[in-house]
Motif scaffolding. Structure first.
Motif, PDB file in Angstrom:
ATOM      1  N   SER A  22      42.471  46.527  11.133  1.00  0.00           N
ATOM      2  CA  SER A  22      41.411  46.061  11.421  1.00  0.00           C
ATOM      3  C   SER A  22      40.171  47.270  11.938  1.00  0.00           C
ATOM      4  O   SER A  22      40.701  48.248  12.227  1.00  0.00           O
ATOM      5  N   GLY A  23      38.985  46.757  11.752  1.00  0.00           N
ATOM      6  CA  GLY A  23      37.956  47.605  12.166  1.00  0.00           C
ATOM      7  C   GLY A  23      36.581  47.057  11.725  1.00  0.00           C
ATOM      8  O   GLY A  23      36.715  46.072  10.977  1.00  0.00           O
TER       9      GLY A  23
ATOM     10  N   GLY B  34      37.882  52.059  13.172  1.00  0.00           N
ATOM     11  CA  GLY B  34      38.769  51.599  14.079  1.00  0.00           C
ATOM     12  C   GLY B  34      38.688  51.929  15.527  1.00  0.00           C
ATOM     13  O   GLY B  34      37.423  52.442  15.889  1.00  0.00           O
TER      14      GLY B  34
ATOM     15  N   ARG C 298      44.648  56.884   7.343  1.00  0.00           N
ATOM     16  CA  ARG C 298      44.181  56.816   8.529  1.00  0.00           C
ATOM     17  C   ARG C 298      44.190  58.110   9.451  1.00  0.00           C
ATOM     18  O   ARG C 298      45.056  58.969   9.278  1.00  0.00           O
TER      19      ARG C 298
ATOM     20  N   GLU D 294      39.831  54.177   8.854  1.00  0.00           N
ATOM     21  CA  GLU D 294      40.870  53.851   7.895  1.00  0.00           C
ATOM     22  C   GLU D 294      40.319  53.771   6.320  1.00  0.00           C
ATOM     23  O   GLU D 294      39.500  52.757   6.522  1.00  0.00           O
TER      24      GLU D 294
END
Length: 189
Positions: A62-63, A77, A182, A83
């Motif tokens: 998520s982000g 994020g 990431r 990411e």
């Protein structure tokens, strides 16, 4: 009088049939137009939105969607972590807005800004990264180089800089196996 009533009745029936046909045609056209919309166009309309992606091998990611490439997307994020997600591993997206970006024609320059080029930017950066593969494996280290179809990752602990003594091994990873890359935040990871 009866003829006028008959004609008025026929006029009402004709108008009702025409309106029903128009509604059916509009609905059919709307379905056809929606059928031509690609996920990348929906994502393009959601730049700046908080998204939750379900990715093969990486699970939920998520982000805030900050950028979109030919075969990747970039999420901002928590704690400044970015990411880079390979579009080929995305299985579901939650949080899409109502908007769809107009269909874009990728020019020659934009078409070359693929996942491989994005990974080359991370290699130039020399930052520690976590590479999540589509089989669920997680590798941590620094991207040394990016080839035509693979990336070489010098594996080391996240809290150590890439130095020969810190490197456990160098692995060549097929780019098609990369789900998410990431960036790691020093002191947090």
């Amino acid at each position: 009088m009866r003829w006028q009533q008959l004609f008025a009745d026929l006029q009402v029936q004709f108008e009702a049939a025409a309106e029903a046909e128009s509604r059916a045609e509009w609905a059919s056209r709307a379905r056809a137009e929606m059928g031509a919309v690609r996920l990348v166009d929906r994502l393009g309309g959601s730049i700046g939105a908080e998204l939750v992606l379900t990715c093969r091998g990486a699970g939920r990611v998520s982000g805030v969607l900050t950028d979109l490439g030919v075969d990747w997307l970039l999420l901002a994020g928590e704690r400044g972590r970015e990411e880079l997600v390979a579009m080929g591993t995305v299985r579901a997206v939650a949080g899409l807005g109502r908007w769809t970006a107009p269909e874009r024609e990728d020019g020659a320059v934009r078409a070359r800004l693929d996942l491989r080029r994005a990974l080359r930017g991370l290699a130039r950066d020399r930052s520690a990264v976590q590479v999540l593969l589509d089989d669920g494996a997680v590798l941590t280290g620094t991207i040394d180089r990016v080839g035509a179809d693979h990336v070489e990752l010098a594996e080391h602990h996240a809290d150590q800089p890439r130095r020969p003594a810190a490197v456990r091994q160098v692995q060549a990873v097929v780019i098609d196996a990369v789900a998410v890359v990431r960036t790691l935040v020093p002191g947090w990871d």
